[in-house]
Design a protein around this motif. Structure first.
Motif, PDB file in Angstrom:
ATOM      1  N   VAL A 120       0.856  -1.180   0.000  1.00 47.76           N
ATOM      2  CA  VAL A 120       0.000   0.000   0.000  1.00 47.76           C
ATOM      3  C   VAL A 120       0.895   1.233   0.000  1.00 47.76           C
ATOM      4  O   VAL A 120       1.665   1.453   0.931  1.00 47.76           O
ATOM      5  CB  VAL A 120      -0.946   0.006   1.222  1.00 47.76           C
ATOM      6  CG1 VAL A 120      -1.828   1.245   1.195  1.00 47.76           C
ATOM      7  CG2 VAL A 120      -1.797  -1.263   1.252  1.00 47.76           C
ATOM      8  N   LEU A 121       0.792   1.994  -1.087  1.00 48.41           N
ATOM      9  CA  LEU A 121       1.578   3.227  -1.195  1.00 48.41           C
ATOM     10  C   LEU A 121       0.796   4.342  -0.530  1.00 48.41           C
ATOM     11  O   LEU A 121      -0.264   4.740  -1.006  1.00 48.41           O
ATOM     12  CB  LEU A 121       1.777   3.580  -2.672  1.00 48.41           C
ATOM     13  CG  LEU A 121       2.994   3.007  -3.381  1.00 48.41           C
ATOM     14  CD1 LEU A 121       3.057   3.534  -4.808  1.00 48.41           C
ATOM     15  CD2 LEU A 121       4.274   3.341  -2.645  1.00 48.41           C
ATOM     16  N   SER A 122       1.311   4.844   0.568  1.00 51.01           N
ATOM     17  CA  SER A 122       0.578   5.882   1.286  1.00 51.01           C
ATOM     18  C   SER A 122       1.542   6.678   2.139  1.00 51.01           C
ATOM     19  O   SER A 122       2.447   6.127   2.772  1.00 51.01           O
ATOM     20  CB  SER A 122      -0.496   5.239   2.171  1.00 51.01           C
ATOM     21  OG  SER A 122      -1.028   6.206   3.052  1.00 51.01           O
ATOM     22  N   SER A 123       1.335   7.982   2.171  1.00 52.05           N
ATOM     23  CA  SER A 123       2.169   8.807   3.043  1.00 52.05           C
ATOM     24  C   SER A 123       1.444   9.080   4.358  1.00 52.05           C
ATOM     25  O   SER A 123       2.011   9.660   5.267  1.00 52.05           O
ATOM     26  CB  SER A 123       2.509  10.121   2.345  1.00 52.05           C
ATOM     27  OG  SER A 123       1.322  10.755   1.924  1.00 52.05           O
ATOM     28  N   SER A 124       0.184   8.644   4.444  1.00 53.98           N
ATOM     29  CA  SER A 124      -0.589   8.953   5.659  1.00 53.98           C
ATOM     30  C   SER A 124      -0.807   7.734   6.562  1.00 53.98           C
ATOM     31  O   SER A 124      -0.860   7.870   7.780  1.00 53.98           O
ATOM     32  CB  SER A 124      -1.938   9.556   5.272  1.00 53.98           C
ATOM     33  OG  SER A 124      -2.654   8.648   4.460  1.00 53.98           O
ATOM     34  N   LEU A 125      -0.931   6.547   5.974  1.00 50.57           N
ATOM     35  CA  LEU A 125      -1.182   5.366   6.806  1.00 50.57           C
ATOM     36  C   LEU A 125       0.068   4.993   7.612  1.00 50.57           C
ATOM     37  O   LEU A 125       1.189   5.245   7.196  1.00 50.57           O
ATOM     38  CB  LEU A 125      -1.589   4.173   5.931  1.00 50.57           C
ATOM     39  CG  LEU A 125      -2.923   4.269   5.178  1.00 50.57           C
ATOM     40  CD1 LEU A 125      -3.171   2.986   4.389  1.00 50.57           C
ATOM     41  CD2 LEU A 125      -4.077   4.510   6.137  1.00 50.57           C
ATOM     42  N   THR A 126      -0.174   4.372   8.771  1.00 49.73           N
ATOM     43  CA  THR A 126       0.930   3.843   9.575  1.00 49.73           C
ATOM     44  C   THR A 126       0.644   2.372   9.863  1.00 49.73           C
ATOM     45  O   THR A 126      -0.445   1.872   9.581  1.00 49.73           O
ATOM     46  CB  THR A 126       1.059   4.588  10.920  1.00 49.73           C
ATOM     47  OG1 THR A 126      -0.078   4.252  11.724  1.00 49.73           O
ATOM     48  CG2 THR A 126       1.135   6.096  10.721  1.00 49.73           C
ATOM     49  N   GLY A 127       1.619   1.717  10.436  1.00 53.58           N
ATOM     50  CA  GLY A 127       1.460   0.300  10.750  1.00 53.58           C
ATOM     51  C   GLY A 127       0.196   0.011  11.545  1.00 53.58           C
ATOM     52  O   GLY A 127      -0.411  -1.058  11.402  1.00 53.58           O
ATOM     53  N   ALA A 128      -0.232   0.990  12.348  1.00 54.49           N
ATOM     54  CA  ALA A 128      -1.419   0.800  13.186  1.00 54.49           C
ATOM     55  C   ALA A 128      -2.686   0.669  12.347  1.00 54.49           C
ATOM     56  O   ALA A 128      -3.715   0.184  12.833  1.00 54.49           O
ATOM     57  CB  ALA A 128      -1.553   1.968  14.168  1.00 54.49           C
ATOM     58  N   ASP A 129      -2.616   1.112  11.071  1.00 54.47           N
ATOM     59  CA  ASP A 129      -3.792   1.029  10.202  1.00 54.47           C
ATOM     60  C   ASP A 129      -3.945  -0.342   9.549  1.00 54.47           C
ATOM     61  O   ASP A 129      -4.925  -0.600   8.860  1.00 54.47           O
ATOM     62  CB  ASP A 129      -3.716   2.101   9.108  1.00 54.47           C
ATOM     63  CG  ASP A 129      -3.766   3.512   9.681  1.00 54.47           C
ATOM     64  OD1 ASP A 129      -4.749   3.807  10.378  1.00 54.47           O
ATOM     65  OD2 ASP A 129      -2.827   4.285   9.440  1.00 54.47           O
ATOM     66  N   ILE A 130      -2.950  -1.204   9.729  1.00 56.41           N
ATOM     67  CA  ILE A 130      -3.020  -2.539   9.140  1.00 56.41           C
ATOM     68  C   ILE A 130      -3.547  -3.498  10.209  1.00 56.41           C
ATOM     69  O   ILE A 130      -2.885  -3.722  11.222  1.00 56.41           O
ATOM     70  CB  ILE A 130      -1.615  -3.026   8.692  1.00 56.41           C
ATOM     71  CG1 ILE A 130      -0.877  -1.946   7.892  1.00 56.41           C
ATOM     72  CG2 ILE A 130      -1.716  -4.341   7.922  1.00 56.41           C
ATOM     73  CD1 ILE A 130      -1.454  -1.645   6.545  1.00 56.41           C
ATOM     74  N   PRO A 131      -4.708  -4.078   9.988  1.00 58.85           N
ATOM     75  CA  PRO A 131      -5.244  -5.023  10.976  1.00 58.85           C
ATOM     76  C   PRO A 131      -4.253  -6.170  11.222  1.00 58.85           C
ATOM     77  O   PRO A 131      -3.515  -6.564  10.315  1.00 58.85           O
ATOM     78  CB  PRO A 131      -6.520  -5.537  10.315  1.00 58.85           C
ATOM     79  CG  PRO A 131      -6.882  -4.520   9.271  1.00 58.85           C
ATOM     80  CD  PRO A 131      -5.593  -3.916   8.824  1.00 58.85           C
ATOM     81  N   LYS A 132      -4.278  -6.686  12.435  1.00 60.48           N
ATOM     82  CA  LYS A 132      -3.294  -7.705  12.839  1.00 60.48           C
ATOM     83  C   LYS A 132      -3.237  -8.886  11.885  1.00 60.48           C
ATOM     84  O   LYS A 132      -2.149  -9.339  11.506  1.00 60.48           O
ATOM     85  CB  LYS A 132      -3.644  -8.199  14.258  1.00 60.48           C
ATOM     86  CG  LYS A 132      -2.601  -7.737  15.250  1.00 60.48           C
ATOM     87  CD  LYS A 132      -2.524  -8.615  16.470  1.00 60.48           C
ATOM     88  CE  LYS A 132      -1.350  -8.159  17.350  1.00 60.48           C
ATOM     89  NZ  LYS A 132      -1.810  -7.657  18.652  1.00 60.48           N
ATOM     90  N   HIS A 133      -4.437  -9.366  11.479  1.00 60.67           N
ATOM     91  CA  HIS A 133      -4.452 -10.579  10.659  1.00 60.67           C
ATOM     92  C   HIS A 133      -3.899 -10.343   9.251  1.00 60.67           C
ATOM     93  O   HIS A 133      -3.730 -11.278   8.479  1.00 60.67           O
ATOM     94  CB  HIS A 133      -5.870 -11.161  10.592  1.00 60.67           C
ATOM     95  CG  HIS A 133      -6.836 -10.312   9.809  1.00 60.67           C
ATOM     96  ND1 HIS A 133      -7.377  -9.135  10.284  1.00 60.67           N
ATOM     97  CD2 HIS A 133      -7.358 -10.468   8.565  1.00 60.67           C
ATOM     98  CE1 HIS A 133      -8.193  -8.601   9.378  1.00 60.67           C
ATOM     99  NE2 HIS A 133      -8.192  -9.396   8.328  1.00 60.67           N
ATOM    100  N   LEU A 134      -3.604  -9.076   8.928  1.00 64.40           N
ATOM    101  CA  LEU A 134      -3.070  -8.788   7.590  1.00 64.40           C
ATOM    102  C   LEU A 134      -1.598  -8.401   7.609  1.00 64.40           C
ATOM    103  O   LEU A 134      -1.011  -8.112   6.568  1.00 64.40           O
ATOM    104  CB  LEU A 134      -3.877  -7.657   6.941  1.00 64.40           C
ATOM    105  CG  LEU A 134      -5.337  -7.985   6.622  1.00 64.40           C
ATOM    106  CD1 LEU A 134      -6.028  -6.783   6.000  1.00 64.40           C
ATOM    107  CD2 LEU A 134      -5.422  -9.194   5.679  1.00 64.40           C
ATOM    108  N   GLN A 135      -1.004  -8.425   8.816  1.00 65.08           N
ATOM    109  CA  GLN A 135       0.343  -7.866   8.896  1.00 65.08           C
ATOM    110  C   GLN A 135       1.397  -8.673   8.143  1.00 65.08           C
ATOM    111  O   GLN A 135       2.454  -8.146   7.795  1.00 65.08           O
ATOM    112  CB  GLN A 135       0.721  -7.619  10.359  1.00 65.08           C
ATOM    113  CG  GLN A 135       0.020  -6.326  10.844  1.00 65.08           C
ATOM    114  CD  GLN A 135       0.254  -6.007  12.298  1.00 65.08           C
ATOM    115  OE1 GLN A 135       0.980  -6.735  12.992  1.00 65.08           O
ATOM    116  NE2 GLN A 135      -0.359  -4.933  12.764  1.00 65.08           N
ATOM    117  N   THR A 136       1.106  -9.937   7.867  1.00 67.23           N
ATOM    118  CA  THR A 136       2.058 -10.702   7.047  1.00 67.23           C
ATOM    119  C   THR A 136       1.728 -10.564   5.549  1.00 67.23           C
ATOM    120  O   THR A 136       2.512 -10.989   4.705  1.00 67.23           O
ATOM    121  CB  THR A 136       2.024 -12.204   7.394  1.00 67.23           C
ATOM    122  OG1 THR A 136       0.681 -12.668   7.191  1.00 67.23           O
ATOM    123  CG2 THR A 136       2.417 -12.446   8.838  1.00 67.23           C
TER     124      THR A 136
END
Lengths: 178, 178
Positions: free
Chosen positions: B73-89
């Motif tokens: 995801v190309l984004s300058s605003s999102l941070t790791g906290a915006d990625i739900p846990k089950h999607l972190q891999t």
């Protein structure tokens, strides 16, 4: 009432002309002898054309006047003096609304009108006056220009009638307005 | 370098989503069992996906995460906290420029990237990072939304590869960027 029919070429990004109404991007694509994309048949099927002042000015720039059927130019700015003498039997100006014009043409016996040019197509579409559109998609992106489509009050559903690849590598698709 | 490939549905007036990223207009059109428009084959051919935050948010709204391949995801605003846990891999954020990202992916062994979403496709096209586009044209006019295409510095010539009518009455056309 007279029905409206669109037969137009667009870039893949949906423009019918550059902002200054030029069509050089279309001329860049090689033609194929004997392949008119069904244009002659379409022209045979209509009683005349309706266009705006932008399309009309583009046509005036061509060496020859290309249409044998009557042309109505919808414009609130042009006057009779803007119609060259040799076209005065072929071209008529109108300030009617799209719906009123279609009613006038109906009374004159027109069954089918060829509606041409981005802005005019958009206004006739919004008024529910277009029955079908044949769109020939030219494989190029020009980035900006006069778009074929504009905003609509509500979604307009289309029905795919047919689609074919022309010898010129353009894709021609006909949609009926549902 | 990794090549970019687009596989996307648009309304006939060229939008990939409404302004709020919704796709209800697409869901209105009946599907046909067994007809995926070649999507599974296309997915098999890529090493992963690149999208913007708008497409990512739309995907998060679906009941299930639909992709098995890695998503960037190309984004300058999102941070790791915006990625739900089950999607972190499965999902990775990047702030790289399109060109830098393609170079990074090349070093990771990606041959082909699926580039998705209007704004991202536009920026990759402008940078010359798209090799081909498969556009599935949905027979509806929605009037406004997120356009697939935007301005370009110069005309981009396309070459028609193939076009076909899907069982769903959509027209699917593949263009190579020349």
């Amino acid at each position: 009432m007279t029905t409206g029919h669109v037969f137009i070429a667009t870039s893949v990004d949906g423009f019918v002309a550059r902002k200054d109404h030029t069509l050089d991007w279309l001329a860049k694509k090689p033609g194929v002898e004997g392949e008119d994309g069904g244009f002659a048949n379409f022209m045979d099927s209509v009683d005349g054309l309706i266009m705006g002042s932008g399309s009309f000015r583009t046509l005036l720039g061509f060496e020859q006047w290309v249409y044998t059927k009557p042309v109505i130019v919808l414009s609130s700015s042009l006057t009779g003096a803007d119609i060259p003498k040799h076209l005065q039997t072929k071209v008529r100006l109108s300030r009617s609304s799209p719906k009123a014009l279609m009613q006038e043409l109906d009374q004159e016996g027109w069954k089918r009108a060829y509606v041409d040019g981005g802005k005019i197509v958009q206004s006739f579409l919004r008024e529910g006056l277009i029955s079908d559109l044949t769109i020939t998609s030219v494989p190029i992106l020009i980035g900006e220009g006069i778009p074929l489509f504009g905003t609509v009050e509500a979604d307009i559903d289309l029905e795919l009638m047919h689609s074919r690849q022309l010898a010129t590598s353009m894709i021609q698709t006909t949609y009926r307005v549902v």
